[in-house]
Motif scaffolding. Structure first.
Motif, short mmCIF file in Angstrom:
data_model
loop_
_atom_site.label_atom_id
_atom_site.label_comp_id
_atom_site.label_asym_id
_atom_site.label_seq_id
_atom_site.Cartn_x
_atom_site.Cartn_y
_atom_site.Cartn_z
N UNK A 142 0.81 -1.18 -0.04
CA UNK A 142 -0.02 -0.02 -0.06
C UNK A 142 0.85 1.26 -0.16
N UNK A 143 2.32 0.99 -0.14
CA UNK A 143 2.71 2.33 0.19
C UNK A 143 3.72 2.42 -1.11
N UNK A 144 3.64 3.62 -1.69
CA UNK A 144 4.39 3.86 -2.91
C UNK A 144 5.97 3.99 -2.72
N UNK A 145 6.72 3.23 -3.71
CA UNK A 145 8.00 3.28 -3.35
C UNK A 145 8.66 4.10 -4.49
N UNK A 146 9.29 5.14 -4.28
CA UNK A 146 9.66 6.07 -5.23
C UNK A 146 10.73 5.54 -6.15
N UNK A 147 11.70 4.88 -5.37
CA UNK A 147 12.62 4.36 -6.33
C UNK A 147 12.31 3.39 -7.43
N UNK A 148 11.02 2.87 -7.28
CA UNK A 148 10.72 1.80 -8.46
C UNK A 148 9.75 2.76 -9.34
N UNK A 149 9.38 3.97 -9.31
CA UNK A 149 8.66 4.57 -10.21
C UNK A 149 9.19 4.68 -11.69
N UNK A 150 8.51 4.75 -12.62
CA UNK A 150 9.21 5.05 -13.86
C UNK A 150 8.19 5.46 -14.89
N UNK A 151 8.61 6.08 -15.86
CA UNK A 151 7.89 6.72 -16.82
C UNK A 151 7.66 5.99 -18.03
N UNK A 152 6.61 5.51 -18.66
CA UNK A 152 6.46 4.77 -19.66
C UNK A 152 5.44 5.30 -20.74
N UNK A 153 5.33 4.77 -21.98
CA UNK A 153 4.26 5.27 -22.80
C UNK A 153 3.04 4.48 -22.71
N UNK A 154 1.92 5.41 -22.72
CA UNK A 154 0.84 4.92 -22.23
C UNK A 154 0.38 3.52 -22.91
N UNK A 155 0.72 3.02 -24.10
CA UNK A 155 0.52 2.00 -24.65
C UNK A 155 1.15 0.71 -24.04
N UNK A 156 2.14 0.89 -23.23
CA UNK A 156 3.19 -0.15 -22.73
C UNK A 156 2.64 0.04 -21.42
N UNK B 30 21.25 -7.25 3.27
CA UNK B 30 21.02 -7.23 1.92
C UNK B 30 19.65 -6.60 1.54
N UNK B 31 18.86 -6.66 2.47
CA UNK B 31 17.45 -5.75 2.23
C UNK B 31 17.40 -4.45 2.56
N UNK B 32 16.43 -3.66 1.96
CA UNK B 32 15.90 -2.60 2.40
C UNK B 32 14.72 -2.63 2.99
N UNK B 33 14.52 -2.10 4.05
CA UNK B 33 13.40 -2.01 4.83
C UNK B 33 12.51 -0.87 4.24
N UNK B 34 11.37 -1.16 3.54
CA UNK B 34 10.49 -0.23 2.94
C UNK B 34 9.21 -0.13 3.73
N UNK B 35 8.88 0.73 4.65
CA UNK B 35 7.78 0.51 5.45
C UNK B 35 8.01 -0.72 6.46
N UNK B 36 7.12 -1.63 6.27
CA UNK B 36 7.40 -2.88 7.17
C UNK B 36 7.83 -4.15 6.13
N UNK B 37 8.15 -3.59 4.95
CA UNK B 37 8.32 -4.77 3.75
C UNK B 37 9.91 -4.85 3.90
N UNK B 38 10.48 -5.97 3.64
CA UNK B 38 11.94 -6.36 3.43
C UNK B 38 12.31 -6.36 1.97
N UNK B 39 12.82 -5.53 1.17
CA UNK B 39 13.11 -5.71 -0.16
C UNK B 39 14.39 -5.88 -0.54
N UNK B 40 14.71 -7.07 -1.01
CA UNK B 40 16.26 -7.44 -1.31
C UNK B 40 16.83 -6.29 -2.56
N UNK B 41 17.98 -6.36 -2.59
CA UNK B 41 18.70 -5.19 -3.52
C UNK B 41 18.14 -5.71 -4.92
#
Lengths: 368, 603
Positions: B495-509, B580-591
């Motif tokens: 439920x929490x937005x992860x800024x580092x994973x945002x990206x810009x894409x063409x609408x069709x894609x 080797x994990x990043x704590x994003x909110x309560x979620x642990x995300x590996x590099x």
């Protein structure tokens, strides 16, 4: 100083069960006598220090292979070196495929003040195909006979070991084993989830265990069933009638001290952890304990106490370490409480059944 | 004393990766006795470990050699080694501008490859004399006749008497040297004119400051002169100048027109000595700079973060050091909610980016988390303001955008004809606009597409290779911005937005990309104590969803006779894993999860 527990390892088995990772082998001629002497020598090194002990546990391997006479001698040696309390719990693990009648009598009716007063039987299952799969040679009637033999020898405190979550095991099959165990009216039941260890025949054969969901279902139903039968869970894999918990094993989980003798036996004594290597011959010729680091620290204590249904009791922690459980830990435990994995109140943190199933992760999470 | 221009030959070697450029350079060094065999390290010009490993030249190098030719005269050869990748096209063009000739090395069994062709065209465009050489004639599969015909057909230079050599075993390599004497024209050199020296490379030396590699086009540069950089007017006093020998600098009083050498002038920062710039004499300046200078701008951007937040300063220092030698890197601090403090870094292309990341990890022992690469988008707001966005986090709210534009490239893909279908499918899929197709010979095709840069920065090169069994290659250049229907895709974990994973894409894609992204993340995020929903959203709307199920079983059932160590070891292992994990909110995300999203199309 609190009384310690004494563990005696028997590194002998008539045959090796394919799942078992405990250290044992078939005894060569004369090995039992030589081993007993070595044990007595090592035990006697503690003599004269006034160390009190209130539990003795013969584990293995297959302790009956030592023979009644040696078991009695070893208990004698322990009484000689340690101050054994009158109400000490003295447990002997036994394998129901043996004829145990004479042995039980010999180790319980002794001239010495201390004798075996608790039997732990490796029943494992009441289903024949499961016993065969596990490489067990006994039958259900042999289990009943062994229980009877213990009672005839005056030993009322009886524990049965069960194995659960065998490949393709159904809840009905598990329930049959639990019911059979219950029919023998033991005071204590251990129910272990089968684990395939790397260096065992099961490990080499690549035995495929049931899916996690099915393991969880079997475990949960065993906990429920045993509870209904009056066996209260007090540790992840241990259940007992009121007041009949294994006092020896509780020492492990309360991070209390114990001294183990024999190859692969572990000790926690005077703040240090040490063990004898997995080598019977070297134990007989030149026993040498290996230092394994300091023990009894905060993290270790929390890790062990969370295995118990009593949980991590805050006042016990404070008494032991002179400070409160760190606020970080409590905060993270709090995050898990809303997910049904544990309960936390003013007194303690306790894992639920679902929590026990993921206890490694929970402990890791709480400790950060 | 400067050598007469008649006896100078300035040349480079153009070749595809693995066609033997460095090996031939080694032979030339040997034949000119520049380095004795004993002190010779294999492929002496590629002196960065990475260059040797990847078999590509990243930085230009140059060396001055003396060759005693069959006519009895001693010639001065300046061999200028050019970078070998499409990311470094501009550097290549500047190196070429320092030469009069190019030795074109073609593998006798493989023929001309895209990279060779692209660089050869650059050389031809720069007015260089092409000296073709057929290498690897010792291979059983060698077909020199076919390759000669190909060179003549495709490049249009005569090749029937091209030396047939094996640089590896040394066969006929001296013929190459004679051909250089004969065919490469001597430099035109007016040594009395106002100074014009072309900078074709520079690097930072901690004692002497920036050392500039130059080709003097006209006039003479002397120690003690005050020189001026014509692009920005900064002036410096020449402390030292000289020739570039294989393993040392050889100071000299002056560098005269036609010569190649180095200049040290207490230049503090590399951005004061840009590749392509013209050096002139401050007291007697020339009227116009040499043509072709442009400021090199990074095209691909990504966030680079230390895996261990405490290493932020180390990362800054490492980037600063790398920038000393590489003016084309840009970096500025940025903060991510997910990743903490790091830098937004700009690169010439994806290879350049990978090389810098690898150097940071290897030479500076940093453990990095890198965000998905982005290009620069041009956004015109309703207010009329134009903003350039290199970080998806800063993408304006759609309600403020009047028009979005993305950078476009003109791309040439060279492939054996049997893979044309696959390559065209790929280009269509990447929103390419077909521009044309040329048969280079009976079974080789040059496919021309216009492609959005953001479709090729992720993995285009790898996919082209895999769809052509490794045979195709490609080459691109930016051609400007084009209006595009762009949207910003956000990723939410629990439920929490992860800024580092945002990206810009063409609408069709958006849908397919969102789905793939969610799938990849699911594969890479380990099960945790609770369910982790992964959502991809555009604006507030969820367009893809996956769930990482909660871990159900993770327990040591048995207590091994008081063997607590086993449990403790398990705990230690868990802790190691967590590092080797990043704590994003309560979620642990590996590099790895951040990396994995870079490779969305690789399978």
């Amino acid at each position: 100083m609190k009384p310690v527990g004494i563990y005696i390892h028997t590194p002998f088995c008539a045959s090796k069960c394919p799942y078992c990772d405990f250290y044992s082998g078939t005894p060569s001629a004369g090995a039992v006598a030589a081993y007993t002497s070595a044990l007595l020598r090592e035990i006697s090194r503690y003599k004269g220090r006034g160390i009190a002990a209130d539990t003795v546990y013969f584990g293995g391997g297959t302790p009956p292979l030592l023979g009644a006479e040696n078991i009695v001698r070893i208990i004698g040696g322990i009484s000689d070196a340690f101050n054994i309390s009158d109400d000490a719990e003295i447990t002997l693990e036994a394998n129901p495929s043996f004829s145990l009648c004479e042995l039980f009598k010999a180790v319980s009716f002794t001239q010495t003040p201390h004798c075996v007063n608790r039997i732990s039987l490796g029943m494992q299952s009441a289903n024949e195909h499961e016993l065969r799969f596990l490489g067990r040679r006994h039958s259900n009637s042999q289990v009943s006979d062994a229980v009877l033999a213990a009672r005839e020898a005056g030993i009322e405190n009886i524990s049965l070991d069960l194995m659960l979550a065998l490949p393709r095991q159904t809840e009905e099959e598990l329930a049959a084993s639990v019911r059979f165990a219950h029919s023998l009216a033991p005071s204590h039941i251990s129910a272990y989830i089968l684990k395939v260890e790397d260096n065992t025949p099961f490990g080499h054969a690549g035995i495929v265990l049931p899916e996690d969901d099915s393991v969880c279902g079997l475990y949960t139903s065993a906990v429920r069933l045993l509870g209904e039968m009056g066996y209260a869970q007090y540790e992840i894999s241990n259940f007992s009638k009121r007041g009949m918990e294994s006092r020896h094993n509780l020492k492990y989980w309360n991070a209390e001290e114990y001294i183990g003798f024999g190859p692969s036996a572990h000790s926690f004594f005077e703040g240090k952890r040490f063990f004898y290597p997995r080598d019977t011959e070297s134990f007989i010729s030149s026993p040498q304990a290996i230092f394994d680091g300091d023990g009894g620290g905060e993290e270790e204590y929390i890790m062990l106490r969370l295995r118990l249904t009593e949980g991590l009791v805050f006042s016990d922690y404070r008494d032991r370490f002179g400070e409160d459980v760190p606020a970080d830990y409590l905060k993270r435990a709090g995050e898990l409480s809303s997910r049904g994995l544990l309960s936390i109140d003013s007194r303690a943190i306790r894992l639920t059944t679902e929590g026990f199933l993921v206890s490694n992760s929970i402990i890791g999470y709480i400790l950060g | 004393m400067s050598v007469s221009p008649e006896l100078i030959r300035n040349f480079c070697i153009v070749a595809h990766i693995d066609h033997g450029k460095s090996t031939l350079a080694d032979r030339i060094l040997e034949l000119t006795s520049t380095v004795s065999k004993r002190e010779m390290e294999d492929q002496i010009l590629d002196n960065m470990d990475l260059e040797r490993e990847r078999g590509i030249t990243i930085k230009a190098h140059a060396v001055t050699l003396n060759y005693e030719a069959q006519d009895g005269k001693t010639y001065v050869f300046n061999l200028i080694d050019t970078p070998g990748h499409v990311d470094f096209n501009y550097e290549v063009s500047r190196s070429l501008a320092a030469c009069e000739g190019a030795v074109l090395v073609v593998d006798a069994s493989q023929g001309i490859e895209a990279q060779t062709l692209a660089n050869t065209y650059l050389a031809v465009d720069a007015g260089l004399e092409i000296v073709p050489v057929i290498n690897k004639i010792d291979l059983i599969s060698a077909d020199p006749e076919k390759v000669i015909k190909e060179i003549e057909d495709v490049i249009g230079v005569p090749a029937e008497d091209a030396p047939l050599i094996s640089a590896k075993v040394g066969t006929n390599c001296e013929q190459v040297l004679e051909r250089i004497v004969r065919d490469v024209p001597p430099p035109a050199a007016d040594r009395e004119a106002e100074l014009q020296a072309l900078i074709f490379d520079s690097f930072y030396d901690s004692y002497k400051g920036v050392i500039v590699y130059v080709r003097v086009k006209q006039g003479t540069l002397k120690t003690g002169d005050t020189i001026k950089m014509m692009s920005n007017g900064t002036t410096f006093g020449v402390v030292e100048c000289g020739y570039l020998r294989a393993s040392s600098f050889e100071p000299t009083a002056e560098l005269a027109a036609g010569e190649v050498g180095y200049v040290a002038a207490s230049i503090k920062t590399i951005t004061d000595a840009n590749v392509g710039d013209t050096i002139t004499n401050a007291n007697r300046p020339c009227e116009l700079p040499l043509p072709g200078y442009r400021k090199v701008n990074p095209m691909v951007f990504c966030g680079i973060y230390p895996a261990d937040g405490a290493k932020y300063e180390n990362l800054r220092e490492a980037l600063s050091k790398l920038k000393l030698n590489d003016a084309s890197i840009s970096f500025e601090p940025e903060t991510s909610i997910a990743l903490g403090f790091g830098f937004r870094c700009g690169f010439l292309g994806l290879l350049h980016m990978e090389i810098i990341q690898e150097r940071l990890e290897r030479e500076y022992l940093l453990d990095l988390i890198t965000t998905a690469p982005s290009v620069i988008y041009k956004i015109t707001k309703l207010t009329g303001d134009v903003v350039y966005i290199d970080n998806p986090t800063n993408y304006p709210d759609p309600s403020q955008i009047a028009q979005a534009e993305e950078p476009m490239c003109s791309a040439h893909i060279y492939t054996p004809s049997e893979h044309v279908g696959n390559i065209m499918d790929l280009c269509q899929d990447r929103r390419g606009v077909f521009k044309g197709m040329n048969y280079i010979d009976s079974d080789r095709v040059d496919i021309h597409y216009e492609l959005p840069l953001n479709e090729i920065v992720y993995d285009f090169f790898d996919v082209i290779k895999s769809r052509s069994k490794g045979y195709a290659s490609f080459d691109y250049e930016l051609i400007g911005y084009r209006k595009s229907n762009l949207i910003k895709l956000d990723i939410l974990l629990n439920g929490e937005s992860v800024d580092a994973l945002s990206f810009i894409v063409h609408a069709d894609k958006a849908y397919s990309r969102a789905r793939k992204m969610a799938e990849k993340l699911k594969e890479n995020i380990p099960r945790q104590l609770f369910e982790v929903p992964i959502q991809a959203a555009v604006g507030g709307k969820i367009i893809a969803r996956e769930t990482v199920k909660a871990v159900r079983k993770d327990v040591l059932a048995k207590c091994y006779g008081g063997d607590i160590t086993r449990k403790k070891k398990l705990l230690e292992k868990q802790k190691e894993g967590k590092k080797r994990m990043r704590q994003l909110g309560t979620v642990e995300v590996p590099q790895e999860a951040f990396m994995a999203v870079l490779r969305l199309d690789s399978d």
